[in-house]
Write a protein that holds these residues in place. Structure first.
Motif, PDB file in Angstrom:
ATOM      1  N   SER A  58       0.841  -1.190   0.000  1.00  0.00           N
ATOM      2  CA  SER A  58       0.000   0.000   0.000  1.00  0.00           C
ATOM      3  C   SER A  58       0.879   1.242   0.000  1.00  0.00           C
ATOM      4  CB  SER A  58      -0.903   0.007   1.239  1.00  0.00           C
ATOM      5  OG  SER A  58      -1.813  -1.074   1.207  1.00  0.00           O
ATOM      6  N   VAL A  59       0.486   2.239  -0.788  1.00  0.00           N
ATOM      7  CA  VAL A  59       1.259   3.473  -0.904  1.00  0.00           C
ATOM      8  C   VAL A  59       0.292   4.651  -0.946  1.00  0.00           C
ATOM      9  CG1 VAL A  59       3.152   2.361  -2.153  1.00  0.00           C
ATOM     10  CG2 VAL A  59       1.234   3.361  -3.435  1.00  0.00           C
ATOM     11  N   ALA A  60       0.854   5.840  -0.851  1.00  0.00           N
ATOM     12  CA  ALA A  60       0.086   7.072  -1.061  1.00  0.00           C
ATOM     13  C   ALA A  60       0.421   7.592  -2.455  1.00  0.00           C
ATOM     14  CB  ALA A  60       0.436   8.103  -0.004  1.00  0.00           C
ATOM     15  N   PHE A  61      -0.585   7.747  -3.279  1.00  0.00           N
ATOM     16  CA  PHE A  61      -0.424   8.216  -4.662  1.00  0.00           C
ATOM     17  C   PHE A  61      -0.897   9.666  -4.712  1.00  0.00           C
ATOM     18  CE2 PHE A  61      -1.916   9.101  -8.913  1.00  0.00           C
ATOM     19  CZ  PHE A  61      -1.039   8.440  -9.760  1.00  0.00           C
ATOM     20  N   LYS A  62       0.018  10.581  -5.020  1.00  0.00           N
ATOM     21  CA  LYS A  62      -0.324  12.006  -5.054  1.00  0.00           C
ATOM     22  C   LYS A  62      -0.303  12.508  -6.491  1.00  0.00           C
ATOM     23  CE  LYS A  62       0.555  15.242  -1.971  1.00  0.00           C
ATOM     24  NZ  LYS A  62       1.212  16.207  -1.055  1.00  0.00           N
ATOM     25  N   ALA A  63      -1.470  12.854  -7.006  1.00  0.00           N
ATOM     26  CA  ALA A  63      -1.579  13.435  -8.342  1.00  0.00           C
ATOM     27  C   ALA A  63      -1.306  14.931  -8.229  1.00  0.00           C
ATOM     28  CB  ALA A  63      -2.977  13.196  -8.909  1.00  0.00           C
ATOM     29  N   LEU A  98       9.740   9.221  -0.105  1.00  0.00           N
ATOM     30  CA  LEU A  98       9.302   9.276  -1.500  1.00  0.00           C
ATOM     31  C   LEU A  98       9.800   8.022  -2.200  1.00  0.00           C
ATOM     32  CD1 LEU A  98       8.112  10.813  -3.952  1.00  0.00           C
ATOM     33  CD2 LEU A  98      10.362  11.843  -4.261  1.00  0.00           C
ATOM     34  N   PHE A  99       8.869   7.165  -2.640  1.00  0.00           N
ATOM     35  CA  PHE A  99       9.231   5.916  -3.304  1.00  0.00           C
ATOM     36  C   PHE A  99       9.508   6.105  -4.791  1.00  0.00           C
ATOM     37  CE2 PHE A  99       6.472   3.624   0.029  1.00  0.00           C
ATOM     38  CZ  PHE A  99       7.570   3.372   0.834  1.00  0.00           C
ATOM     39  N   ASP A 100       8.702   6.947  -5.443  1.00  0.00           N
ATOM     40  CA  ASP A 100       8.783   7.020  -6.898  1.00  0.00           C
ATOM     41  C   ASP A 100       8.161   8.326  -7.373  1.00  0.00           C
ATOM     42  OD1 ASP A 100       9.298   6.303  -9.483  1.00  0.00           O
ATOM     43  OD2 ASP A 100       7.862   4.639  -9.560  1.00  0.00           O
ATOM     44  N   ALA A 101       8.461   8.705  -8.589  1.00  0.00           N
ATOM     45  CA  ALA A 101       7.856   9.865  -9.247  1.00  0.00           C
ATOM     46  C   ALA A 101       7.684   9.508 -10.710  1.00  0.00           C
ATOM     47  CB  ALA A 101       8.726  11.108  -9.092  1.00  0.00           C
ATOM     48  N   LEU A 149       2.794   5.393   2.775  1.00  0.00           N
ATOM     49  CA  LEU A 149       1.426   5.567   3.271  1.00  0.00           C
ATOM     50  C   LEU A 149       1.457   5.665   4.791  1.00  0.00           C
ATOM     51  CD1 LEU A 149      -1.625   5.634   2.636  1.00  0.00           C
ATOM     52  CD2 LEU A 149      -1.621   3.150   2.946  1.00  0.00           C
ATOM     53  N   LEU A 150       0.906   6.742   5.334  1.00  0.00           N
ATOM     54  CA  LEU A 150       0.911   6.985   6.772  1.00  0.00           C
ATOM     55  C   LEU A 150      -0.492   6.812   7.344  1.00  0.00           C
ATOM     56  CD1 LEU A 150       3.105  10.225   6.815  1.00  0.00           C
ATOM     57  CD2 LEU A 150       3.863   7.854   7.088  1.00  0.00           C
ATOM     58  N   ARG A 151      -0.569   6.287   8.554  1.00  0.00           N
ATOM     59  CA  ARG A 151      -1.836   6.129   9.268  1.00  0.00           C
ATOM     60  C   ARG A 151      -1.810   7.027  10.498  1.00  0.00           C
ATOM     61  NH1 ARG A 151      -4.819   3.064   5.590  1.00  0.00           N
ATOM     62  NH2 ARG A 151      -3.635   1.219   4.947  1.00  0.00           N
ATOM     63  N   GLY A 152      -2.814   7.862  10.639  1.00  0.00           N
ATOM     64  CA  GLY A 152      -2.866   8.761  11.781  1.00  0.00           C
ATOM     65  C   GLY A 152      -3.595  10.035  11.417  1.00  0.00           C
ATOM     66  N   GLU A 153      -3.042  11.187  11.804  1.00  0.00           N
ATOM     67  CA  GLU A 153      -3.687  12.466  11.529  1.00  0.00           C
ATOM     68  C   GLU A 153      -2.632  13.553  11.401  1.00  0.00           C
ATOM     69  OE1 GLU A 153      -6.183  13.542  14.793  1.00  0.00           O
ATOM     70  OE2 GLU A 153      -4.600  13.340  16.295  1.00  0.00           O
ATOM     71  N   THR A 154      -2.983  14.622  10.697  1.00  0.00           N
ATOM     72  CA  THR A 154      -2.074  15.753  10.623  1.00  0.00           C
ATOM     73  C   THR A 154      -2.105  16.519  11.935  1.00  0.00           C
ATOM     74  OG1 THR A 154      -3.710  17.322   9.774  1.00  0.00           O
ATOM     75  CG2 THR A 154      -2.510  15.978   8.146  1.00  0.00           C
ATOM     76  N   LEU A 155      -1.073  17.287  12.176  1.00  0.00           N
ATOM     77  CA  LEU A 155      -1.044  18.121  13.372  1.00  0.00           C
ATOM     78  C   LEU A 155      -2.168  19.149  13.325  1.00  0.00           C
ATOM     79  CD1 LEU A 155       0.394  18.768  16.014  1.00  0.00           C
ATOM     80  CD2 LEU A 155       1.959  20.241  14.730  1.00  0.00           C
ATOM     81  N   ALA A 156      -2.564  19.567  12.126  1.00  0.00           N
ATOM     82  CA  ALA A 156      -3.681  20.500  11.996  1.00  0.00           C
ATOM     83  C   ALA A 156      -4.960  19.898  12.567  1.00  0.00           C
ATOM     84  CB  ALA A 156      -3.880  20.880  10.531  1.00  0.00           C
ATOM     85  N   ASP A 157      -5.188  18.606  12.315  1.00  0.00           N
ATOM     86  CA  ASP A 157      -6.359  17.937  12.873  1.00  0.00           C
ATOM     87  C   ASP A 157      -6.279  17.855  14.390  1.00  0.00           C
ATOM     88  OD1 ASP A 157      -7.458  17.491  10.346  1.00  0.00           O
ATOM     89  OD2 ASP A 157      -6.362  15.601  10.110  1.00  0.00           O
ATOM     90  N   ARG A 158      -5.092  17.612  14.901  1.00  0.00           N
ATOM     91  CA  ARG A 158      -4.924  17.467  16.350  1.00  0.00           C
ATOM     92  C   ARG A 158      -5.082  18.792  17.081  1.00  0.00           C
ATOM     93  NH1 ARG A 158      -0.373  13.860  19.367  1.00  0.00           N
ATOM     94  NH2 ARG A 158      -1.624  12.268  18.332  1.00  0.00           N
TER      95      ARG A 158
END
Length: 288
Positions: free
Chosen positions: A58-63, A95-98, A111-120
């Protein structure tokens, strides 16, 4: 990364953002990545949880959304983007790939599980020990990047991620700027240093200022200059309000230095701030 950015700099102007909108969605396949669900979006891009069909992870895909194409033609910027892509530190998202497809450029990240500091930070201020722990982790990330010649330029709670297991990760290190993302005078209002509002040159001390605002907000529950969307209070000679922290008395003095209006009066870089915050954590405010 440098080859990709060079290709983007030479490519004809197209509306990459609108092209992506017709493709993104659960079940879509881009290259070897199958998109599963949207997990975030902003001015820089849209992020999906995805599955790498070749590696089975599992990864995070950023368009990436379209930005200021002229910015990609700066040689110094391309070198910094290449350095940012090589950053490897426990407190910086990997960063795995571009790559680039017919719809636009994309990044593949840890891929991260949790929350941003903004949410906290939507509720009460954090305990001093927790604020020092997060601030120290961010400072160590800055120290690593600064040693490699990379400046974040847009450090804010939205770019700090607190994982479910407590790990702290800094996001978008130099990459938003590298892909032509021109923010208002270079940063996020409320966290921008005075030199950013003036359009003056930025360096490691710009990140130090933003981290000072970050720690100040975590401890005080408010920004040192709230409601300063136009930057007038930040750019004025008036110093930031003094912060008194009973269980970490030296923190107020450190924050006053980090929030100095003149960059010369701030700690030089992330390494200096990390050392100071680590010293404070060894005192009574240290988190078990």
């Amino acid at each position: 990364m440098s080859a990709l950015l060079g290709e983007l700099a030479r490519a004809p102007e197209v509306q990459l953002g609108s092209a992506w909108e017709h493709v993104l969605g659960p079940g879509a396949v881009v290259g070897r990545f199958e998109l599963l669900r949207e997990i975030g979006r902003g001015g820089f891009g849209i992020v999906y949880e995805a599955r790498d069909r070749e590696l089975g992870r599992s990864v995070a895909f950023k368009a990436i959304r379209a930005g200021d194409r002229a910015a990609l033609q700066e040689d110094r910027l391309l070198r910094e983007a290449e350095a940012a892509a090589r950053l490897s530190h426990p407190n910086i998202v990997t960063l795995f790939d571009a790559g680039r497809c017919e719809h636009g450029p994309y990044l593949v990240l840890e891929l991260l599980r949790g929350e941003t500091l903004a949410d906290r930070l939507t509720g009460e201020p954090l305990a001093t020990g927790e604020a020092l722990r997060i601030g120290s982790a961010v400072a160590h990330a800055l120290a690593h990047a600064h040693a490699a010649g990379v400046v974040h330029r847009d450090l804010s709670p939205g770019n700090v991620f607190v994982c479910g297991d407590g790990r702290v990760k800094v996001l978008d290190f130099g990459l938003a700027h590298a892909f032509g993302r021109r923010r208002i005078s270079g940063g996020t209002p409320g966290y921008m240093a005075p030199e950013q509002w003036r359009g003056a040159p930025e360096d490691e001390r710009t990140d130090v200022y933003a981290l000072g605002v970050l720690v100040y907000r975590m401890v005080a529950g408010t920004l040192p200059f709230p409601d300063d969307a136009e930057g007038s209070a930040t750019a004025s000679p008036r110093p930031a309000p003094a912060l008194h922290v009973p269980d970490a008395p030296a923190l107020g003095a450190l924050l006053a230095r980090m929030l100095a209006k003149d960059p010369v009066d701030r700690p030089r870089d992330g390494a200096e701030v990390a050392a100071a915050l680590d010293a404070l954590r060894t005192g009574p405010a240290r988190t078990p």
